[in-house]
Design a protein around this motif. Structure first.
Motif, PDB file in Angstrom:
ATOM      1  N   SER A 552      80.915  -5.549 104.407  1.00 38.42           N
ATOM      2  CA  SER A 552      82.256  -5.146 103.326  1.00 38.42           C
ATOM      3  C   SER A 552      81.717  -3.608 102.847  1.00 38.42           C
ATOM      4  N   LEU A 555      84.299  -1.170 102.795  1.00 43.42           N
ATOM      5  CA  LEU A 555      85.797  -1.738 102.430  1.00 43.42           C
ATOM      6  C   LEU A 555      85.854  -1.881 100.952  1.00 43.42           C
ATOM      7  N   THR A 593      85.708 -10.653  98.994  1.00 46.70           N
ATOM      8  CA  THR A 593      85.399  -9.794 100.101  1.00 46.70           C
ATOM      9  C   THR A 593      83.715 -10.030 100.486  1.00 46.70           C
ATOM     10  N   LYS A 670      99.368 -12.185 103.188  1.00 46.34           N
ATOM     11  CA  LYS A 670      99.395 -11.210 102.115  1.00 46.34           C
ATOM     12  C   LYS A 670     100.040 -11.800 100.865  1.00 46.34           C
ATOM     13  N   THR A 880      91.161 -13.541 104.236  1.00 45.69           N
ATOM     14  CA  THR A 880      90.594 -12.024 103.979  1.00 45.69           C
ATOM     15  C   THR A 880      90.561 -11.095 105.393  1.00 45.69           C
ATOM     16  N   GLU A 882      91.190  -8.385 106.158  1.00 45.43           N
ATOM     17  CA  GLU A 882      90.702  -6.974 106.331  1.00 45.43           C
ATOM     18  C   GLU A 882      89.178  -6.832 106.338  1.00 45.43           C
ATOM     19  N   ALA A 885      88.327  -7.098 110.161  1.00 43.10           N
ATOM     20  CA  ALA A 885      88.719  -5.882 110.756  1.00 43.10           C
ATOM     21  C   ALA A 885      87.799  -4.789 110.344  1.00 43.10           C
ATOM     22  N   HIS A 886      87.539  -4.619 109.043  1.00 43.48           N
ATOM     23  CA  HIS A 886      86.500  -3.748 108.669  1.00 43.48           C
ATOM     24  C   HIS A 886      85.241  -3.610 109.236  1.00 43.48           C
ATOM     25  N   ARG A 889      85.434  -2.528 113.279  1.00 40.83           N
ATOM     26  CA  ARG A 889      86.067  -1.599 113.397  1.00 40.83           C
ATOM     27  C   ARG A 889      85.602  -0.667 114.719  1.00 40.83           C
ATOM     28  N   HIS A 915      89.684  -8.298 117.780  1.00 38.76           N
ATOM     29  CA  HIS A 915      89.292  -7.133 117.521  1.00 38.76           C
ATOM     30  C   HIS A 915      88.813  -6.260 118.662  1.00 38.76           C
TER      31      HIS A 915
END
Length: 936
Positions: A552, A555, A593, A670, A880, A882, A885-886, A889, A915
Motif C-alpha cells: 500500500s 497508494l 488498505t 465502488k 479494495t 485499488e 492494482a497498485h 502496477r 493485472h
C-alpha cells in the motif's frame, strides 16, 4: 508560515491532485523520517519526472519557497524533513543502464541500493557503498549522504567511485556531466559559476594549512559539512561541482542520475569472531588488521555483546565473557577459494601475538556466517527493543584516527557513564576508526533535553577537538550536527562551505538548516515525540526499513506511517482533542488498505508486524459476531453460497458480456464501498464439491490432502487455458508420484479460520482452526501421514504457533521439494514462466525453494522486480481492488514475454492474472506438466 498563493496556484497546474498532499494525515505521515526530528510540511508533492522537479524549483525560486527532497527517508540526522515543501520520489525514478559488462552502472535516484546490486550480481560486481539500510535506502539518498558501510571504507564510497552525475541546480538548470551537449550549454550559460568554483579551488589548494586539514579530514570517514575535498582533489570546475553534490544532503541541488564505477563482489567469503580480553588489545589488533587482506572488521564492545547474548543462535560463551571483553567480527573475501585460504592464514598469523579470550574460527559456511553477522546486526535493534516507551533510539557515528581508537573508545565509555547513559552500546567499522554508539533518549522534559545537549557538547569536544576526528562518519550532518560543523572544521573551512552554499543556492531555498545553519540550537528543536500507542508497535523506531515490501506504500500509508498516525491519534486522545476526522481518514488509509500480511515484520529491526495492529483495530470494529458465528457453524452452507455467487457471476457474464459486466460491477463495488465484489475476467468459475470415492487400502504411502476452502470453491477462470481444477491436478500429481490420497472427513465444513481472522473475528477464527487441526489429526492417523495443503496462506495459518508437533504440515513447495523430487523425472519446458512468491511462502521460508522448483520446470524463469506482496490479501482484491492494482502496477511489463505464471495461493492468482495479462496457476500445474514417474 503559509505558502505563497501564486506558488500554490502554479503547483496545482503542474501536478495532478493525486500527487499533491496537504491534508493533516498525509503531511504528518510524510513529516517523519528515520531521525529523531519531526517537521510537518505545508505541501507534499510526489514528483515523477525531472521536468517536474525543474519546474517546481523555478516556481520555488521565484517565490522564495524552501524545498526539501526525499528518497526513502531512512536518513538518521534530520535531513529528509521540511516544514515547507517536501518533494518525494514517485515510481518513475527506477531507470538503470549497465555498461561494460557491469564495470559501470547508471542509476536514477529511486533505485533501492540492494536492487542495484541484484542487477550487478550476474557480472560479479556491486556498487561501492554498502550502508546497513541498503535494502530500503535509495540511490538518491546514498549519493546525497555519501553513505558508506561495513565493507565500503572510504575508497569505495560514492565520492570515490563517481563516474558521472546528472543534477538540477536551485535555479532549475540541468547538467549531465556525461552528455557533451549538456556540458557545453552549461559552460556557456554558467561560466560565472564555474569560474567562481575554479577560483575557490585554486585558493583552497594554495592555502596549504587549509588544504592539509581537508586532506586529513578525508583520510578519515567523514560526512560532516560539505565535501570540501572536491576543491583539493580536482581543478576542473565541473568535477568540483559534481563531487560537491555528493554528500550535500539536498542543500546544493537535486541528483537525477548517477553513474558508478562498480567494484568486485568476490564470491568466496569467510567470517570469524575473535574476542580479546580488553579494549586496548582489541584496538591494537585493528591497527594490525588494517594492513591485512580483510574486507570488513566490526568492533563490538562488551555492552553490545551483552545486548544480544540471550538471542537464539548466539554462541554460548558470549554470556560468560569478562566485563572488559571486546570483540572483532572479521570477514575476508576473495575471487577463488585457494586465495581465500591464503588470506585467512595471513590474517591469523598477524593476530597470533595477541591474547584471545574466546573465538569462533573462520568459516566459509554461509549459515554459520549469517549467524555471526546477526550478532552485529542485532545490536541496534536490541537496544530499541528494550527502550522505555516514549523514548527514542539515537545512533551516532563518529571517527577517531585508527591509531587512537583504543583511547577513543575508553573516553566515549567514560562519557556514557558521566551522562548516565547506562544502556548505551558501542560498535563500529573498526578499520576506519568509525564507531557507532546507540543510546535511548527521552525528550519529554527540559531536563532530558539538557542532558542530551550536555552529552553532545562533550562528544563534539572529545571527537572533533581533542582527537581531530569526525562527528559524522557516514550518517550525514543533517540538523543533528549542523551546529558543530564549525567546531569540527574551523572558521576558514566553515566559511568556505557557506560560500559554496550561497554560490549554488543564493536564495537559500534548498533544505535550509541542514548541514549549515545559523541556529546554534537547531539540533535541539523539532524533536520527534514517540508516544505510546499500542504494545504491538510501541517499539517502532520509525526507520522505514519496512516500506519497500508494503503493497500500500504510495497508494495510502506504509507501515511506518500507519504507526506514526496511530501514535498521534492516541496522543491527541490523551490530550482531550477531537480525533474524529483523523480517525475517519485513517480508517481507509490505515486499516482498509492494509494487506496485513506481515512482510513488514521480516524487514523490521525490532520485528514489528504492523498487520497485527491493523487486525486488532479491525477486531475492535467487528460488530457482526452473530453473523460470523453463524458462518463458522454453517460453513458448508457458506461455501455453497459462494459457489452460487460464482454461478450467478458467470451467468451475468454470458448475458451481459465481459466488458459490460466488468464496468457495471466496478461501479457497483465502488458505490457499495467494497461490499459487492468487483468482477474481472480473471474471476473463477465455481468449483464442484469434492467428489470422494471409496478409500482403497493398498501399500502406497498415504498423504492427507487438505484442499483449502478457496480451492474447493474457485475453479479456473473461463478464459484460462488450464481448465482442470486444482483439486484434480493436485490429486493427479500426488498419485503419479505413488501416493494414496486421502481427505479429512466432512471437508466442506472445515476452514483454517483465515477469512475470520482477517476480518477481526478472532474467536471464530481460532475455533475453526482448532476444528480443522483435530480433523487433520484424525485423518493423518494421529500424525502418521504427512498433510499436504494446496494453498500456502492456509498452511501458514495452521503452522503458526502449532503446539501439536505430531502434525506434519506441508505447503506445495515444501512437499514437492522434500517428497516428490526423488519420485519424478523433470523435463524442463522452453516457455518462460513468471514466479510470484506469496507473502505466506516467504513467511514459511520457502521463497528460494519455489524459485528453484520453477527452474527445474522451465529454462526461462522470470521473477518480477519490486513485487513483494500482490495486495490481494484474501478478499481485498475484490473489495479494495485499488490495493491489488497498485501493488501489481509494474507486473504487466515485467512478464510480457512469459506464457504463464505460477504461485501458491488461488486468490493471489486471480489478481495476478488480471493485472498481468497472462494466466497464473498453482505451482502444481507446472510440475505436473513437465514430470513423469521416475523409473526405478
Amino acid at each position: 508560515m503559509t505558502l505563497p498563493a501564486d506558488f500554490l496556484r502554479q503547483a496545482q497546474l503542474l501536478i495532478p491532485p493525486a500527487r499533491r498532499f496537504d491534508d493533516p494525515l498525509s503531511t504528518l505521515a510524510f513529516g517523519t523520517d528515520a531521525s529523531f526530528y519531526r517537521l510537518i510540511p505545508k505541501l507534499v508533492i510526489r514528483v515523477e519526472s525531472e521536468a517536474e522537479v525543474i519546474a517546481l524549483l523555478k516556481l520555488a525560486q521565484a517565490s522564495r519557497v524552501p524545498v526539501t527532497f526525499r528518497a526513502a527517508g531512512t536518513s538518521l540526522s534530520g535531513q529528509a524533513i521540511s516544514d515547507s515543501v517536501l518533494l518525494v520520489l514517485g515510481d518513475n525514478w527506477n531507470g538503470r543502464e549497465i555498461r561494460q559488462h557491469g564495470a559501470q552502472i547508471r542509476l536514477q535516484p529511486g533505485v533501492i541500493g540492494a536492487q542495484a546490486n541484484a542487477w550487478l550480481a550476474p557480472f560479479g560486481r556491486k556498487i561501492g557503498p554498502d550502508p546497513a539500510s541498503i535494502n530500503a535506502c535509495k540511490i538518491g539518498g546514498i549519493v546525497a549522504n555519501n553513505a558508506s558501510g561495513m565493507c565500503c571504507g572510504t575508497a569505495q564510497n560514492t565520492y570515490h567511485t563517481l563516474a558521472g552525475l546528472r543534477l538540477v541546480l536551485a535555479d532549475g538548470t540541468c547538467l549531465d556531466t556525461e552528455e557533451p551537449a549538456s556540458v557545453a550549454a552549461f559552460r556557456t550559460r554558467h561560466a560565472h559559476l564555474l569560474g567562481h568554483l575554479a577560483r575557490l579551488g585554486r585558493e583552497t589548494r594554495a592555502n596549504t594549512e587549509l588544504a592539509a586539514r581537508i586532506r586529513h579530514k578525508y583520510r578519515l570517514k567523514n560526512t560532516t559539512g560539505l565535501s570540501l575535498n572536491a576543491l583539493v582533489d580536482f581543478d576542473e570546475p565541473l568535477d568540483i561541482l559534481s563531487h560537491l553534490l555528493v554528500g550535500s544532503e539536498g542543500t546544493l541541488g537535486f541528483i537525477s542520475a548517477v553513474t558508478y564505477d562498480t567494484v568486485h563482489d568476490h564470491p568466496h567469503k569467510a567470517s570469524a569472531l575473535i574476542v580479546f580480553p580488553d579494549v586496548e588489545t582489541c584496538c591494537n589488533a585493528v591497527t594490525v588488521l588494517k594492513q591485512q587482506p580483510v574486507a570488513a572488521v566490526e568492533l563490538l564492545d562488551r555492552r553490545s555483546l551483552r545486548s544480544v547474548q540471550d538471542k537464539p543462535g548466539m554462541p554460548a560463551f558470549v554470556r560468560a565473557l569478562s566485563d572488559n571483553a571486546c570483540a572483532l567480527l572479521i570477514e575476508a573475501r576473495a575471487a577463488s577459494q585457494p586465495l581465500l585460504h591464503e588470506q585467512l592464514a595471513q590474517i591469523m598469523t598477524a593476530l597470533a601475538p595477541f591474547p584471545v579470550e574466546k573465538q569462533v574460527d573462520f568459516s566459509e559456511d554461509p549459515v554459520e556466517n549469517a549467524r555471526l553477522w546477526a550478532i552485529r546486526k542485532d545490536t541496534f535493534p536490541a537496544v530499541g527493543a528494550v527502550r522505555q516507551t516514549g523514548t527514542t533510539v539515537i545512533i551516532e557515528d563518529v571517527t577517531f584516527p585508527v591509531e587512537q581508537l583504543a583511547i577513543g573508545v575508553r573516553r566515549l565509555i567514560e562519557l556514557f557513564d558521566k551522562h548516565r547513559y547506562d544502556e548505551a552500546i558501542l560498535f563500529g567499522h573498526a578499520l576506519e576508526g568509525n564507531l557507532h554508539f546507540v543510546f535511548t533518549q527521552g525528550f519529554n522534559s527540559p531536563a532530558e533535553v539538557a542532558r542530551y545537549q550536555a552529552f553532545m557538547d562533550d562528544v563534539a569536544e572529545l571527537v572533533a577537538v581533542e582527537f581531530g576526528g569526525s562527528l559524522k562518519a557516514e550518517h550525514g550532518t543533517g540538523r543533528n550536527m549542523a551546529p558543530f560543523v564549525e567546531k569540527e572544521w574551523g572558521t576558514d573551512a566553515y566559511q568556505l562551505m557557506w560560500q559554496l552554499k550561497r554560490l549554488l543556492d543564493p536564495n537559500g531555498i534548498l533544505n535550509p538548516d541542514v548541514v549549515l545553519s545559523d541556529d546554534p540550537q537547531i539540533h535541539l528543536k523539532n524533536l520527534k515525540p514517540l508516544p505510546a500507542a499500542d504494545d504491538i508497535v510501541d517499539k517502532c523506531i520509525e526507520c522505514g526499513f519496512c516500506e519497500p515490501v508494503c503493497p500500500s506504500k504510495g497508494l495510502t500509508l506504509s507501515p511506518r506511517q500507519r504507526i506514526v498516525i496511530w501514535r498521534d491519534i492516541q496522543a491527541r486522545k490523551r490530550n482531550g482533542e477531537d480525533t474524529t476526522a483523523l480517525e475517519r481518514d485513517y480508517h481507509y488509509q490505515g486499516i482498509d488498505t492494509c494487506a496485513a500480511t506481515g512482510l513488514c515484520a521480516q524487514r523490521c529491526p525490532v520485528g514489528i508486524n504492523t498487520g497485527e495492529l491493523v487486525k486488532k483495530l479491525r477486531s475492535q470494529q467487528a460488530h457482526h459476531d452473530k453473523a460470523a458465528g453463524w458462518l463458522a457453524s454453517h460453513f458448508k452452507t457458506a461455501l455453497q453460497g459462494a459457489r452460487f455467487t460464482l454461478h450467478a457471476a458467470n451467468g451475468a457474464r454470458m448475458l451481459l458480456g465481459a466488458p459490460r459486466l466488468a464496468k457495471w460491477s466496478a461501479s457497483l463495488s465502488k458505490a457499495s464501498a467494497g461490499r459487492v465484489p468487483q468482477w474481472t475476467p480473471a474471476m473463477p468459475q465455481p468449483e464442484q464439491a469434492i467428489r470422494l470415492s471409496a478409500p482403497i487400502h493398498d501399500a502406497r504411502p498415504r498423504v492427507v490432502y487438505l484442499a483449502a476452502c478457496v480451492s474447493r470453491v474457485m475453479g479456473p477462470a473461463i478464459g484460462d487455458r488450464e481448465q482442470s481444477s486444482l483439486l484434480d491436478k493436485t490429486r493427479h500429481l500426488l498419485e503419479k508420484a505413488g501416493y494414496q490420497v486421502v481427505f479429512p472427513d466432512d471437508q466442506d465444513t472445515l476452514c483454517c479460520g483465515q477469512p475470520f481472522a482477517s476480518k477481526g473475528y478472532t474467536e471464530q477464527a481460532d475455533a475453526k482452526r482448532t476444528e480443522l487441526l483435530n480433523a487433520l489429526l484424525k485423518a493423518s492417523r494421529g500424525g502418521l501421514d504427512p498433510i499436504y495443503c494446496d494453498t500456502s496462506p492456509c498452511t501458514l495459518r495452521l503452522a503458526q504457533d502449532l503446539a501439536d508437533t505430531r502434525l506434519d504440515l506441508y505447503d506445495p513447495v515444501r512437499f514437492i521439494r522434500t517428497h516428490l523430487l526423488d519420485k519424478l523425472t523433470f523435463t524442463p519446458q522452453q516457455e518462460a514462466v513468471a514466479v510470484h512468491v506469496t507473502c505466506s511462502t516467504q513467511h514459511l521460508g520457502e521463497s528460494q525453494a519455489l524459485i528453484e522448483l520453477a527452474r527445474r520446470c522451465s529454462v526461462n524463469v522470470v521473477i518480477p522486480e519490486g513485487i513483494h506482496c500482490c495486495g490481494f490479501a484474501g478478499d481485498k482484491g475484490f473489495t479494495t481492488p485499488e490495493l491489488n492494482a497498485h501493488a501489481l502496477r509494474p507486473l504487466k511489463d515485467a512478464v510480457q514475454h512469459c506464457n504463464e505464471g505460477i504461485s501458491t495461493s488461488r486468490t493471489c492468482e486471480i489478481g495476478l492474472s488480471h493485472h498481468s495479462g497472462i494466466d497464473y496457476h498453482s505451482l502444481v500445474y507446472l510440475v505436473d506438466r513437465v514430470t513423469q514417474p521416475r523409473r526405478i
